[in-house]
Design a protein around this motif. Structure first.
Motif, PDB file in Angstrom:
ATOM      1  N   ALA A  37      56.013  38.314  36.083  1.00 15.21           N
ATOM      2  CA  ALA A  37      57.225  39.105  35.869  1.00 15.21           C
ATOM      3  C   ALA A  37      57.314  40.298  36.827  1.00 15.21           C
ATOM      4  O   ALA A  37      58.346  40.523  37.448  1.00 15.21           O
ATOM      5  N   CYS A  38      56.225  41.049  36.960  1.00 18.34           N
ATOM      6  CA  CYS A  38      56.296  42.271  37.774  1.00 18.34           C
ATOM      7  C   CYS A  38      55.368  42.263  38.982  1.00 18.34           C
ATOM      8  O   CYS A  38      55.479  43.103  39.855  1.00 18.34           O
ATOM      9  N   GLY A  39      54.402  41.345  39.022  1.00 18.04           N
ATOM     10  CA  GLY A  39      53.486  41.256  40.153  1.00 18.04           C
ATOM     11  C   GLY A  39      52.229  42.096  40.012  1.00 18.04           C
ATOM     12  O   GLY A  39      51.416  42.148  40.931  1.00 18.04           O
ATOM     13  N   ALA A  40      52.057  42.787  38.880  1.00 15.84           N
ATOM     14  CA  ALA A  40      50.845  43.579  38.665  1.00 15.84           C
ATOM     15  C   ALA A  40      49.627  42.655  38.699  1.00 15.84           C
ATOM     16  O   ALA A  40      49.682  41.523  38.230  1.00 15.84           O
ATOM     17  N   ALA A  41      48.541  43.140  39.267  1.00 15.48           N
ATOM     18  CA  ALA A  41      47.354  42.305  39.438  1.00 15.48           C
ATOM     19  C   ALA A  41      46.247  42.699  38.486  1.00 15.48           C
ATOM     20  O   ALA A  41      46.108  43.856  38.117  1.00 15.48           O
ATOM     21  N   ILE A  42      45.457  41.712  38.092  1.00 17.56           N
ATOM     22  CA  ILE A  42      44.226  41.928  37.341  1.00 17.56           C
ATOM     23  C   ILE A  42      43.109  41.461  38.261  1.00 17.56           C
ATOM     24  O   ILE A  42      43.074  40.299  38.662  1.00 17.56           O
ATOM     25  N   VAL A  43      42.224  42.378  38.611  1.00 12.97           N
ATOM     26  CA  VAL A  43      41.110  42.051  39.485  1.00 12.97           C
ATOM     27  C   VAL A  43      39.957  41.597  38.615  1.00 12.97           C
ATOM     28  O   VAL A  43      39.533  42.302  37.707  1.00 12.97           O
ATOM     29  N   VAL A  44      39.467  40.411  38.879  1.00 17.42           N
ATOM     30  CA  VAL A  44      38.385  39.841  38.091  1.00 17.42           C
ATOM     31  C   VAL A  44      37.087  40.010  38.863  1.00 17.42           C
ATOM     32  O   VAL A  44      36.954  39.522  39.975  1.00 17.42           O
ATOM     33  N   ALA A  45      36.132  40.748  38.258  1.00 17.13           N
ATOM     34  CA  ALA A  45      34.840  40.964  38.897  1.00 17.13           C
ATOM     35  C   ALA A  45      33.934  39.771  38.631  1.00 17.13           C
ATOM     36  O   ALA A  45      33.983  39.189  37.554  1.00 17.13           O
ATOM     37  N   PRO A  46      33.122  39.391  39.592  1.00 17.56           N
ATOM     38  CA  PRO A  46      32.172  38.307  39.346  1.00 17.56           C
ATOM     39  C   PRO A  46      31.222  38.671  38.206  1.00 17.56           C
ATOM     40  O   PRO A  46      30.850  39.833  38.050  1.00 17.56           O
ATOM     41  N   VAL A  47      30.834  37.706  37.425  1.00 14.79           N
ATOM     42  CA  VAL A  47      29.965  37.936  36.275  1.00 14.79           C
ATOM     43  C   VAL A  47      28.655  38.585  36.693  1.00 14.79           C
ATOM     44  O   VAL A  47      28.129  39.428  35.990  1.00 14.79           O
ATOM     45  N   ILE A  48      28.157  38.245  37.836  1.00 19.41           N
ATOM     46  CA  ILE A  48      26.872  38.772  38.290  1.00 19.41           C
ATOM     47  C   ILE A  48      26.905  40.296  38.433  1.00 19.41           C
ATOM     48  O   ILE A  48      25.900  40.961  38.254  1.00 19.41           O
ATOM     49  N   LEU A  49      28.065  40.883  38.721  1.00 19.52           N
ATOM     50  CA  LEU A  49      28.172  42.332  38.830  1.00 19.52           C
ATOM     51  C   LEU A  49      28.169  43.011  37.473  1.00 19.52           C
ATOM     52  O   LEU A  49      27.870  44.184  37.357  1.00 19.52           O
ATOM     53  N   LEU A  50      28.511  42.283  36.439  1.00 24.74           N
ATOM     54  CA  LEU A  50      28.617  42.849  35.114  1.00 24.74           C
ATOM     55  C   LEU A  50      27.313  42.778  34.327  1.00 24.74           C
ATOM     56  O   LEU A  50      27.189  43.382  33.279  1.00 24.74           O
TER      57      LEU A  50
END
Length: 79
Positions: A37-50
């Motif tokens: 709808a608006c183009g806002a992004a969700i950045v997904v971090a790799p699991v290994i960083l978490l």
């Protein structure tokens, strides 16, 4: 591309998010998602960083040493 319904902070409601085409990603597809709808992004971090990659023994030893230092510091201040 298949979309998934997630909460969009910009739209302040549930929206469909799709995976955009990505030319700079080695596998050709981004792990990120964009609101349709608006183009806002969700950045997904790799699991290994978490993950905490330290062993449990190391973490417990570190916590025990930290508590000992705090105890000695308190005793030194009280004296």
């Amino acid at each position: 591309m298949t979309g998934m319904e997630l909460h969009c902070d910009t739209c302040a409601r549930q929206r469909i998010f799709e995976q955009p085409a990505c030319t700079d990603h080695p596998r050709g597809s981004c792990p990120d998602r964009a609101c349709t709808a608006c183009g806002a992004a969700i950045v997904v971090a790799p699991v290994i960083l978490l993950m905490d990659r330290r062993s449990r023994v190391f973490v417990k030893r570190h916590e025990r040493q930290r508590r000992e230092r705090q105890r000695r510091e308190q005793q030194r201040r009280a004296a």
